[in-house]
Design a protein around this motif. Structure first.
Motif: not given
Length: 569
Positions: A502-526
């Motif tokens: 994670g790099y600032p600003p925090l909203r970029n990290t949160l947006r990237t994290l949610r984008s990763l959550e939306d990918h089916a191939s990454l949904a189950q990966a911690p």
């Protein structure tokens, strides 16, 4: 008589089986009248279905010519029909000319004998079975009984056929609705794919524009430094009277020119450093660093005025040497110390504390002060380049707003992190964590890792700043694939863990994290977030966004192994 009754029952049973064998109304209706003709000799018979107070002909069989126009009767206007429906049993009129219940109407002039049997199924009145003949007293009580029994079977057949028709209609409507929904979903998916592609292209274009901007700033800053250096050199020569004597007024003017030129050169150097870091063109010089000598050099360069502020320097004894870029670390310390001096009122205190951080197995450099402090809501804004919390033209504190940006970027480039604790009016505490071996001279050596080994997806903006982490993961027997957030190119293989730096600003990290959550191939990966900047409240926000764990860089070997074990990799 018993044999006749048995034969009649057998015929009724066969007729019932025949009329209930099919569930299509178009087949059931004529079949009912055909089977009835085997049991009772009639000249005309019809099946009329009930809708409110109206009976409409659904099927008719007659020796007389049939009407082609729709035929409907009002129940309340026909006493003989009303009697059959209201009494729930067959009504027999032996001679229509002698029965007051019979009401003559156009089309029934030839009827002299009539039987009307209600069609009732599942407690519901469906309609009426009409049987007639042109001869009076044509039907017997046995006929009435047969027609009544047959009407019961016919009602069941009609009810089943109607239910089947309704179910087929509902099924067809449902299939049509599902087909419409599928088409709508396909259209929506197509639009979403188009919008996603457009957004990805826009993101890539923005990233390219940002890189071009950084490269432009780096080039322009470099070009500006050359003439400024000449101006400073010539100013110094003039001040030293290398070209002849000067007046006191001229000397003062030259001093002001020199001070302003050096200040401008310092600002340009900061802009150049930030631009080079963002464009990936600033590389650290690996060397062994004496930590105490580094700190004392930074303290001297910060030009601390002991008459205005009270300064404390404390260093843990016997610290091992550090492998890092000495010049860049000194730049980090000077910026932190200068900020503390700038924002601490006269008579206040500030200090530098240097110690070993055992939990992260790294060096911790902390600059604290009793100055004005920072409100929690303003902390994120500190790390936007060229941003100062006091943005007024007549602000009290000078500067470009690049100091803390440089501190963070240079710390992240070393593979470390910056943590801030501050309270308005109660001072601040800035802690830089640097790994003992902060710089790898080359990219990590590719170790022979089994192709079947667990895959770790590493999402980072500064690829060359993650050499230590990549090296540690490979040493732990993991394959590593790097993903830059702006590319959005998700690997085909499902990773067993995703590490997001994670790099600032925090909203970029949160947006990237949610984008990763939306990918089916990454949904189950911690998903593990390793931050380069730790501010109050960040941990809670990151965990709420779907991260399995949040920690600071650098990770010690023990922490990394525990992380891998916890994730069952």
């Amino acid at each position: 008589m018993k044999d006749a009754r048995r034969d009649l029952n057998q015929i009724l049973l066969e007729a019932a089986q025949t009329i209930t064998a099919d569930l299509k109304l178009s087949v059931v209706l004529p079949r009912i009248l055909e089977e009835l003709a085997r049991l009772v000799h009639y000249e005309s018979a019809s099946i009329m279905l009930l809708e409110g107070d109206w009976l409409s002909t659904a099927e008719r069989r007659s020796v007389f010519p049939l009407r082609t126009e729709p035929f409907k009767l009002r129940v309340s206007e026909l006493p003989h029909v009303h009697a059959a429906l209201s009494q729930h049993r067959p009504v027999y009129i032996a001679d229509t000319s002698q029965d007051s219940r019979w009401k003559p109407r156009p089309g029934n002039e030839n009827i002299r004998s009539w039987i009307g049997a209600p069609l009732i199924a599942n407690g519901r009145m469906l309609g009426l079975l009409n049987v007639s003949h042109s001869e009076p007293h044509c039907f017997s009580d046995v006929h009435v009984e047969i027609i009544g029994a047959f009407a019961a079977f016919a009602a069941i057949a009609l009810y089943n056929a109607e239910l089947s028709h309704r179910l087929q209609t509902e099924l067809s409507e449902r299939e049509r609705a599902e087909a419409d929904l599928q088409r709508e979903r396909a259209l929506l998916a197509q639009r979403l794919a188009e919008q996603t592609a457009a957004l990805r292209a826009a993101n890539q274009e923005m990233a390219r524009a940002s890189r071009m901007k950084d490269e432009f700033l780096a080039a322009m800053s470099h070009e500006l430094r050359t003439p400024l250096s000449v101006i400073i050199s010539m100013t110094d020569l003039l001040s030293e009277e290398a070209y002849g004597a000067i007046t006191e007024q001229q000397r003062q003017a030259l001093e002001r020119i020199g001070q302003s030129s050096r200040h401008l050169l310092s600002l340009i150097s900061d802009v150049l450093d930030v631009a080079r870091i963002e464009s990936g063109k600033l590389h650290l010089l690996a060397q062994e660093v004496d930590i105490d000598a580094l700190c004392r050099a930074a303290i001297e360069q910060a030009n601390i005025d002991a008459r205005r502020l009270h300064f404390t320097y404390r260093i843990e004894p016997d610290l091992p040497p550090l492998i890092a870029d000495e010049r860049r670390l000194r730049q980090v310390l000077v910026n932190m110390l200068s900020n503390a001096i700038k924002f601490t009122p006269e008579g206040g205190s500030f200090g530098l504390e240097v110690e070993r951080d055992k939990s992260h197995d790294c060096l911790a450099l902390t600059v604290w002060d009793t100055g004005i402090g920072i409100e929690e809501n303003d902390l994120q804004r500190l790390f936007h380049p060229f941003i100062q919390l006091d943005g007024r033209l007549n602000r009290r504190y000078e500067g470009t707003g690049l100091g803390l940006t440089l501190v963070h970027r240079l710390t992240a480039l070393h593979g470390g992190s910056l943590a801030i604790k501050s309270r308005k009016g109660a001072g601040s505490r800035f802690t830089v964590r640097i790994p003992w071996r902060a710089v790898l001279e080359d990219a990590p050596i590719e170790k022979a890792v089994d192709a079947a080994a667990p895959l770790v997806l590493l999402v980072t903006r500064l690829k060359h700043a993650e050499n230590l982490l990549i090296d540690a993961l490979q040493a732990a027997g993991r394959r590593v694939e790097i993903l830059l957030p702006e590319t959005e190119e998700i690997p085909e293989e499902r990773p067993t863990m995703v590490i997001l730096v994670g790099y600032p600003p925090l909203r970029n990290t949160l947006r990237t994290l949610r984008s990763l959550e939306d990918h089916a191939s990454l949904a189950q990966a911690p998903k593990i977030v390793l931050t380069t900047l730790d501010l109050p409240g960040d941990r809670e926000k990151v965990l709420m966004a779907g991260a399995a764990r949040f920690d600071l860089k650098p990770l010690s070997e023990q922490k990394l192994q525990a992380l891998l074990n916890e994730s069952r990799l």
